[in-house]
Enzyme design. Structure first.
Site, PDB file in Angstrom:
ATOM      1  CB  THR A 100       3.163   1.134  -5.361  1.00  0.00           C
ATOM      2  OG1 THR A 100       2.026   0.374  -5.275  1.00  0.00           O
ATOM      3  CG2 THR A 100       3.191   2.438  -6.252  1.00  0.00           C
ATOM      4  CG  ASP A 119      -1.876  -8.221  -3.971  1.00  0.00           C
ATOM      5  OD1 ASP A 119      -0.732  -7.919  -3.464  1.00  0.00           O
ATOM      6  OD2 ASP A 119      -2.815  -7.396  -4.829  1.00  0.00           O
ATOM      7  N   GLY A 131       0.829  -1.072  -0.040  1.00  0.00           N
ATOM      8  CA  GLY A 131      -0.011   0.019  -0.157  1.00  0.00           C
ATOM      9  C   GLY A 131       0.826   1.145   0.012  1.00  0.00           C
TER      10      GLY A 131
HETATM   11 ZN    ZN Z   1       0.716  -6.020  -7.687  1.00  0.00          ZN
END
Ligand code: ZN
Length: 395
Positions: free
Chosen positions: A105, A289, A74
């Site tokens: 990310t 995930d 996140g």
């Molecule tokens: Zn991903």
């Protein structure tokens, strides 16, 4: 420290041999499966043994979840949206005895050294863990200076990822940058005796899997060097994914909360289509995930907050696949465990066989977890969690 016995005998449990159900006794010795024999055949004299009644239960290999943000993912909504770390109990309650950890990310406030430390912590707490180096962006972060040497030199590192393509959050890599990364994975894997897979995050951009198809057309790298994930996030991407299976490639489905959003393809729907298409089951994995962030919508579809993705939807997908007869129990356990071990080359994992690690799930007739053993250690017994993280409250 533990009062657990070194030997455990699970008696009269249903095992699947070549897809056929049969009754067996299983002897565990320390972290390994020592024997799988006809009931009553294993005789133990003079040793202390813990007995587990397996009648009415079915045993399958522990799940290996190949895409978990073990340090928390996140962060795309600012610092307060950085998701927390996963805990050993979170995994055990959903039948997961092995995880492949990765960053996402955020390669600014999250680090590979922390990822590696967290993987080692989970291993000490009883799970089996591996990590991917890198993050969304290219060039991607490494520990020793290159993806190739990380994979070749660091035991727990088995590939790189998740590298983002076709996503507004990617570093918008050129094809050459992408293929350079896959080449690093390939050679690192060869030098380290590992799979050296590149785990590719796919966004919902219209370029989809285009780079992967180009890789097969224009280079010497085989399709099995990469594993694209989130392939069921849109109908278009999934249809490209089916073509990718025909090319001999692998893909990973993400188990999402139900009901799925309009354009998404649920794991159940995905497997119906994969099976209808031919013999492709061994090329597919499912992941959670987990510990990425998930948006929460109210009934009118308004964003009302964020929650942390867990392995709950992953375990539910497994149960529903079997309950709705989309997959048999042996097929589902192949997808949730054996395939991951084979695709990522995880030695001694994903199969119930003497000499292999004693990672076992004992399920009742309703597919509820009754026992979980991870490297022979009792993590869940009689439906109650026994595993405790270092900082968890002790009962
Ligand atoms: Zn991903």
């Amino acid at each position: 420290m533990s009062e657990e016995k070194f030997f455990k005998l699970i008696s009269g449990v249903t095992v699947f041999e070549k897809g056929e159900a049969t009754t067996r006794d299983l002897l565990l010795a320390g972290e390994k499966i020592a024997a799988i024999e006809k009931p009553g055949k294993i005789k133990i004299d003079g040793l202390e043994v813990e007995y587990v009644e397996g009648a009415g239960l079915q045993v399958i290999p522990g799940f290996i979840d190949p895409h978990v943000h073990i340090t928390g993912g996140g962060g795309e909504g600012g610092p307060a949206t950085r998701a927390p770390e996963i805990q050993v109990e979170d995994c055990v309650s959903y039948g997961v005895t092995g995880v492949i950890g990765l960053l996402g990310t955020d390669s600014v406030t999250r680090h590979l050294s922390s990822l590696l430390a967290k993987a080692r912590a989970l291993e000490i707490e009883g799970l089996s863990t591996w990590v991917m180096v890198g993050a969304y962006n290219l060039p991607t972060p490494t520990i020793t200076g290159s993806v190739r040497s990380d994979i070749a030199l660091i035991d727990r590192v088995i590939g790189a990822g998740e590298i983002a393509l076709s996503d507004h959050r990617s570093s918008q890599p050129t094809f050459e940058e992408f293929i350079g990364l896959v080449a690093e994975c390939r050679v690192g894997g060869m030098l380290g005796g590992k799979a050296g897979l590149a785990n590719i995050h796919l966004g919902d951009g219209r370029r989809g899997l285009d780079y992967l198809f180009r890789m097969v057309e224009e280079t010497e790298i085989p399709p099995t060097q990469v594993i694209p994930t989130h392939i069921n996030r849109s109908r278009y991407l999934f249809s490209q994914g089916l073509k990718w299976l025909e090319k001999g490639g692998y893909f990973d489905l993400t188990a999402m909360p139900e009901p799925v959003e309009e354009d998404e393809v649920s794991v159940l729907q995905a497997f119906s289509e994969i099976k209808a298409r031919g013999d492709y089951l061994h090329q597919v994995t499912v992941s959670s995930d987990a510990n990425g962030s998930l948006p929460v919508f109210d009934q009118s579809g308004r964003l009302v907050g964020l929650t942390v993705a867990s392995q709950k939807d992953y375990f539910r997908a497994f149960q529903e696949l079997v309950r709705q007869k989309i997959l048999t129990l042996p097929e589902a356990s192949q997808v949730f465990s054996t395939n991951v071990a084979e695709i990522y080359k995880l030695k001694g994992k994903g199969t119930l066989r003497p000499g292999y690690d004693a990672d076992l799930l004992l399920l009742d007739g309703e597919l509820q977890l009754k026992y979980v053993f991870s490297r022979g250690k009792t993590m869940l017994a009689n439906g109650q969690i026994k595993a405790r993280g270092t900082f968890s409250a002790r009962k």
